[in-house]
Design an enzyme around this catalytic site. Structure first.
Site, PDB file in Angstrom:
ATOM      1  CG  LEU A 155       9.537 -17.134  -3.279  1.00 47.39           C
ATOM      2  CD1 LEU A 155       9.497 -17.162  -1.755  1.00 47.39           C
ATOM      3  CD2 LEU A 155       9.857 -15.713  -3.746  1.00 47.39           C
ATOM      4  CG  ASP A 200      -2.069   0.925   1.131  1.00 47.68           C
ATOM      5  OD1 ASP A 200      -2.302   1.465   0.037  1.00 47.68           O
ATOM      6  OD2 ASP A 200      -2.751   1.146   2.148  1.00 47.68           O
ATOM      7  CD1 TRP A 206       7.519   6.522  -2.390  1.00 43.65           C
ATOM      8  CD2 TRP A 206       7.131   6.885  -4.574  1.00 43.65           C
ATOM      9  NE1 TRP A 206       8.734   6.541  -3.031  1.00 43.65           N
ATOM     10  CE2 TRP A 206       8.520   6.766  -4.380  1.00 43.65           C
ATOM     11  CE3 TRP A 206       6.653   7.118  -5.864  1.00 43.65           C
ATOM     12  CZ2 TRP A 206       9.443   6.858  -5.421  1.00 43.65           C
ATOM     13  CZ3 TRP A 206       7.568   7.227  -6.910  1.00 43.65           C
ATOM     14  CH2 TRP A 206       8.944   7.104  -6.681  1.00 43.65           C
ATOM     15  CD  GLU A 245     -12.856  -4.922  -2.510  1.00 43.70           C
ATOM     16  OE1 GLU A 245     -11.675  -5.323  -2.612  1.00 43.70           O
ATOM     17  OE2 GLU A 245     -13.794  -5.673  -2.174  1.00 43.70           O
ATOM     18  CG  HIS A 275       0.319   2.089  -9.411  1.00 42.87           C
ATOM     19  ND1 HIS A 275       0.010   1.690  -8.124  1.00 42.87           N
ATOM     20  CD2 HIS A 275      -0.738   2.824  -9.833  1.00 42.87           C
ATOM     21  CE1 HIS A 275      -1.190   2.178  -7.800  1.00 42.87           C
ATOM     22  NE2 HIS A 275      -1.653   2.869  -8.817  1.00 42.87           N
ATOM     23  N   GLY A 290       0.205   5.484  -4.392  1.00 42.09           N
ATOM     24  CA  GLY A 290      -0.366   6.767  -4.785  1.00 42.09           C
ATOM     25  C   GLY A 290       0.197   7.907  -3.945  1.00 42.09           C
TER      26      GLY A 290
HETATM   27  C1  FPP Z   1      -1.791   0.195  -3.449  1.00 38.47           C
HETATM   28  O1  FPP Z   1      -1.362   1.534  -3.480  1.00 38.47           O
HETATM   29  C2  FPP Z   1      -1.217  -0.562  -4.549  1.00 38.47           C
HETATM   30  C3  FPP Z   1      -1.918  -1.085  -5.600  1.00 38.47           C
HETATM   31  C4  FPP Z   1      -3.376  -0.962  -5.747  1.00 38.47           C
HETATM   32  C5  FPP Z   1      -1.246  -1.784  -6.713  1.00 38.47           C
HETATM   33  C6  FPP Z   1      -0.081  -2.635  -6.353  1.00 38.47           C
HETATM   34  C7  FPP Z   1       0.738  -2.823  -7.566  1.00 38.47           C
HETATM   35  C8  FPP Z   1       2.081  -2.809  -7.604  1.00 38.47           C
HETATM   36  C9  FPP Z   1       2.923  -2.717  -6.419  1.00 38.47           C
HETATM   37  C10 FPP Z   1       2.823  -2.899  -8.902  1.00 38.47           C
HETATM   38  C11 FPP Z   1       2.610  -4.109  -9.713  1.00 38.47           C
HETATM   39  C12 FPP Z   1       2.894  -5.368  -9.015  1.00 38.47           C
HETATM   40  C13 FPP Z   1       3.020  -6.538  -9.646  1.00 38.47           C
HETATM   41  C14 FPP Z   1       3.165  -7.783  -8.867  1.00 38.47           C
HETATM   42  C15 FPP Z   1       3.027  -6.629 -11.104  1.00 38.47           C
HETATM   43  P1  FPP Z   1      -2.440   2.708  -3.602  1.00 38.47           P
HETATM   44  O2  FPP Z   1      -2.557   3.071  -5.048  1.00 38.47           O
HETATM   45  O3  FPP Z   1      -3.715   2.270  -2.956  1.00 38.47           O
HETATM   46  O4  FPP Z   1      -1.740   3.833  -2.795  1.00 38.47           O
HETATM   47  P2  FPP Z   1      -2.448   4.992  -1.935  1.00 38.47           P
HETATM   48  O5  FPP Z   1      -3.209   4.308  -0.828  1.00 38.47           O
HETATM   49  O6  FPP Z   1      -1.294   5.786  -1.428  1.00 38.47           O
HETATM   50  O7  FPP Z   1      -3.325   5.746  -2.887  1.00 38.47           O
END
Ligand code: FPP
Length: 246
Positions: free
Chosen positions: A136, A25, A30, A72, A42, A28
């Site tokens: 793994l 998490d 970051w 979601e 991302h 966004g």
């Molecule tokens: C949450 O951050 C993250 C996600 C919804 C996407 C996770 C995806 C990756 C880490 C990259 C791709 C991974 C793979 C395995 C291909 P958020 O967008 O909810 O952040 P925020 O809460 O700060 O808005």
């Protein structure tokens, strides 16, 4: 140079968690902090995935489950969903050889019927190419929601019962767990959530029953294998009783 934290992990008498589940998490936030578009968060998050997978192998973890895209998340703005899908495809392409070389076997859990053909093809390719990896097991939860998974398991049991394959009275916890996507792996011992949130967010509700929970304020794109090692050391300091008295 071998990490000090990794040395400490190996030196303690306590075992490392077999299965670590991670809610990645904060991508966004970051990006916002840097005045960048969310997609850059991302993209940076993908680099953390690479580092954490390598760190998990170094530490001797057997299974890592990453929450990459929740059910979601389909409700996010279309361009963000499209970008996450393209990232998934580029992950499958650019990482596959390293994953094979590192002995990583990739699995996917979630409702992948919702994906378009191109994404399903990318997923099939990474599953096929990494099959047989023994160091793994990397489980990617995509289009995943735990309540949906539990309902699906209940439906499958009801169908088996209706067809006479299974008596309702024979349904117990192991029979139920065997119908979950995660049946092949042991339950997570440790669940890590980044970015300082204290929620499970519909992730592995059944499987986390006895997991140790670890949260860190570090945003996912800043999370490295050293942070993973800190979480493992913290886990090793805890006493796990599974509801019993020692
Ligand atoms: C949450 O951050 C993250 C996600 C919804 C996407 C996770 C995806 C990756 C880490 C990259 C791709 C991974 C793979 C395995 C291909 P958020 O967008 O909810 O952040 P925020 O809460 O700060 O808005």
């Amino acid at each position: 140079m071998p990490s000090e934290l990794l040395k400490r992990i190996k030196e303690t008498e306590w075992s490392v968690p077999k299965h670590v589940a991670i809610i990645m998490d904060g991508n966004g936030r970051w990006a916002n902090e840097r005045g960048l578009p969310r997609r850059e968060g991302h993209r940076a998050g993908m680099r953390s995935v690479r580092d954490v997978v390598e760190g998990a192998i170094e530490a001797g973890i057997e299974v890592v489950t990453l929450y990459a895209f929740s059910q979601e998340n389909w409700q996010r703005p279309r361009p963000e969903v499209a970008f996450l899908m393209s990232l998934l495809k580029s992950y499958a392409k650019s990482e596959v050889q390293d994953l094979v070389d590192n002995g990583v076997e990739v699995h996917v859990v979630g409702d992948i019927d919702r994906f378009e053909a191109a994404e399903r093809k990318a997923i099939d390719t990474i599953l096929d190419m990494t099959r047989g990896g023994e160091r793994l097991q990397l489980v990617l939860a995509i289009s995943y929601g735990s309540r949906g998974e539990i309902v699906r398991a209940a439906r499958r049991l009801a169908e088996r019962s209706a067809s006479g394959d299974l008596e309702a009275a024979a349904i117990d916890e192991p029979t139920f767990a065997a119908e979950l996507y995660t049946a092949p792996w042991p339950d997570p011992d440790l669940m890590i959530r980044t970015s300082g949130e204290y929620r499970i967010s519909n992730f592995l509700l059944w499987q986390l029953a006895y997991a140790e929970l670890y949260t860190t304020p570090v945003l996912w794109p800043d999370f490295t294998r050293e942070h993973l090692f800190e979480a493992i050391l913290d886990y090793q300091r805890r006493e796990r009783r599974f509801g019993k008295v020692t």
